[in-house]
Structures are given as structure tokens and as C-alpha cells.
Design an enzyme around this catalytic site. Structure first.
Site, mmCIF file in Angstrom:
data_model
loop_
_atom_site.group_PDB
_atom_site.id
_atom_site.type_symbol
_atom_site.label_atom_id
_atom_site.label_comp_id
_atom_site.label_asym_id
_atom_site.label_seq_id
_atom_site.Cartn_x
_atom_site.Cartn_y
_atom_site.Cartn_z
ATOM 1 C CB CYS A 55 3.693 1.309 5.746
ATOM 2 S SG CYS A 55 3.687 -0.880 5.540
ATOM 3 C CG HIS B 73 1.901 1.789 1.642
ATOM 4 N ND1 HIS B 73 2.402 1.992 2.818
ATOM 5 C CD2 HIS B 73 1.056 3.250 1.817
ATOM 6 C CE1 HIS B 73 2.068 3.101 3.928
ATOM 7 N NE2 HIS B 73 1.062 3.614 2.832
ATOM 8 C CG ASP C 145 0.061 6.466 4.607
ATOM 9 O OD1 ASP C 145 0.757 5.566 5.304
ATOM 10 O OD2 ASP C 145 0.506 6.271 3.098
#
Length: 265
Positions: free
Chosen positions: A76, A114, A129
Site C-alpha cells: 500500500c 492501511h 487508492d
């Protein structure tokens, strides 16, 4: 020698040659193309063990060299860190949020589980994202409470929770709304992930001990996610799950997700 971050090379890797003005349309196209071009790959966390966020404030040049030019996947903070760097180069106003991902029992992970991004554009806040394996949104989401935003057969919305979080929810062609993750709508800094936290330490130990590797990539209108030997396919708003018992089939699917030859995946 590490290559230096290069906007033109990045856009070429995304197979994007459209307008570069910082508009909503450009943002949507870049976001979707990024998810198609560059896979998520949690196997990188194996070597990191419990130190999952030690490199969260990425060396942009080094990660650009490895991911965009080198062709490996990322996690991420690498993928979203790169993408936000690209958006800033194009003139977008960007920042970071932190999110806790929905667990199998419908609880949420720690708030710093995250790393995702946001863009402020024409007075509106958008979630970006490209570093979440999914199933999730392929195009950015406007942070407008309860507004239903259809994408490729799946609906998304952002709702407010009593805890002060905003919750991203999705709904396919069958079934009800389910959470993807929740976040506090306040900007974060990479340094926030480096502060000692018992909750994050417990999460890191559990993840390191699970041994489960997750990979995923978007395709036109959908996603494919490989969780160990379980394959999740999202296509036109329909989600299917099946096990891959045949090693050769597993190798083929893995290679397709990672964009590699089956012999080297």
C-alpha cells in the site's frame, strides 16, 4: 544505479497518453490504469517480518525503479506513495489518510493498518487508492456522505459512522452493502506509522505469522485477487470465489496477476 523518478516513463508504464491537466477525468483514468498496470503483492512483507512499516516513508526514486521500471508489485505505502508523487507532479493537491480494513468478522483492523491517498480538487475531496488489493473501487471516490457511485457494475458509497470514522462500502449486483475499510478524514504524515503502537505491533505479528500471501490486479471492469490458493474474481459487479487445487493453474493465474511468465512468477 537507481533510476530517478520520471513522469513520462511513469505515464508510459500506465499506457496513458491522454490529457495531463489536473482534472477529475484525468484522475479517474490514471487511477484505473494504475490498478491495471501495477499489481499488489504482499510477498514483499515476508522479508520485512514484523517491521511492516519501517520503510513507509519511501525512497521515491528507488521504489519507482523497482516497481514502475522493474515490473515488481508493491504494497500500500509503496504504490500509493508513488501515485501521489505522480499526481503532485501533474499539479494535484494530495495527502494521506489511514484506514482500518474490514475483517472477516466485520470488525475493523487498527486505524493505521492501511495507507491511502486523497486529492482535493475543485473544492471536493476524493479518495485515491491504488495500493489496496480489493475488492474495491477502480476509480477515485468522492467523499460525499451516502452518495452512491456506480463503477463497472458495483456501487460504492462513503458513510459516516458514530465513531467519527468514514466507512467506504461496496455493493455488487447481488447482496447488500458491505464495508471495505474505514478512515478518519484527517490528513496523516508518513511519520505517524513510525510511532510505537501496541495495536500495530499485534497486527504485524499476526500478519507475519499467518504466512498467507495476497496478490491482486485490476482488469478491464474488474479485479482478480489471489489469497494463497483462493481466487476471487470480480467482474461486472459479480464476485466469484474458488480454490486453485491444480499447481499449474495456480502458476498461470499468479503469472497473469503479476504480469510475468508462469515459469518465473
Amino acid at each position: 544505479m537507481t533510476a530517478v523518478f520520471d513522469t513520462a516513463a511513469y505515464l508510459k508504464a500506465l499506457d496513458y497518453d491522454g490529457p495531463l491537466d489536473p482534472t477529475a477525468d484525468t484522475l479517474r483514468e490514471l487511477h484505473r490504469r494504475h490498478l491495471i498496470a501495477i499489481p499488489y503483492d504482499s510477498s514483499l512483507n515476508t522479508a520485512r517480518g514484523e517491521a511492516l512499516w519501517a520503510g513507509v516513508d519511501i525512497d521515491v526514486d528507488a521504489v519507482f525503479d523497482a516497481v514502475v521500471l522493474g515490473g515488481r508489485g508493491g504494497v500500500c505505502y509503496e504504490l500509493n506513495g508513488l501515485f501521489l508523487a505522480l499526481l503532485r507532479e501533474l499539479g494535484y493537491e494530495t495527502g494521506l489518510f489511514a484506514a482500518g480494513i474490514r475483517q472477516v468478522d466485520d470488525s475493523f483492523g487498527p486505524d493505521l493498518e492501511h495507507v491511502l491517498g486523497f486529492v482535493r480538487l475543485d473544492g471536493e475531496l476524493w479518495l485515491v487508492d491504488v495500493g489496496f488489493v480489493g475488492p474495491s473501487y477502480l476509480e477515485p471516490l468522492r467523499v460525499v456522505p451516502d452518495e452512491v457511485q456506480p463503477q463497472f457494475g458495483t456501487d460504492f458509497r462513503v458513510v459516516r459512522a458514530d465513531t467519527g470514522h468514514h466507512v467506504v462500502q461496496r455493493r455488487g449486483r447481488v447482496g447488500d452493502w458491505r464495508a471495505v475499510y474505514r478512515f478518519h478524514p484527517r490528513p496523516r504524515a508518513f511519520a505517524d506509522w513510525l510511532v510505537p503502537s501496541p495495536e500495530l505491533d499485534r497486527f504485524a505479528r499476526a500478519l507475519a505469522g499467518s504466512g498467507i500471501v495476497v496478490r491482486g490486479r485490476a482488469f478491464e471492469g474488474g479485479q482478480r485477487i489471489l489469497i494463497g490458493t483462493r481466487l476471487v474474481v470480480v467482474e461486472d459487479g459479480t464476485e466469484r470465489l474458488r480454490g486453485l487445487a491444480d499447481p499449474e493453474e495456480h502458476a498461470r493465474v499468479l503469472a497473469e496477476i503479476l504480469r510475468k511468465d508462469a515459469a518465473t512468477a
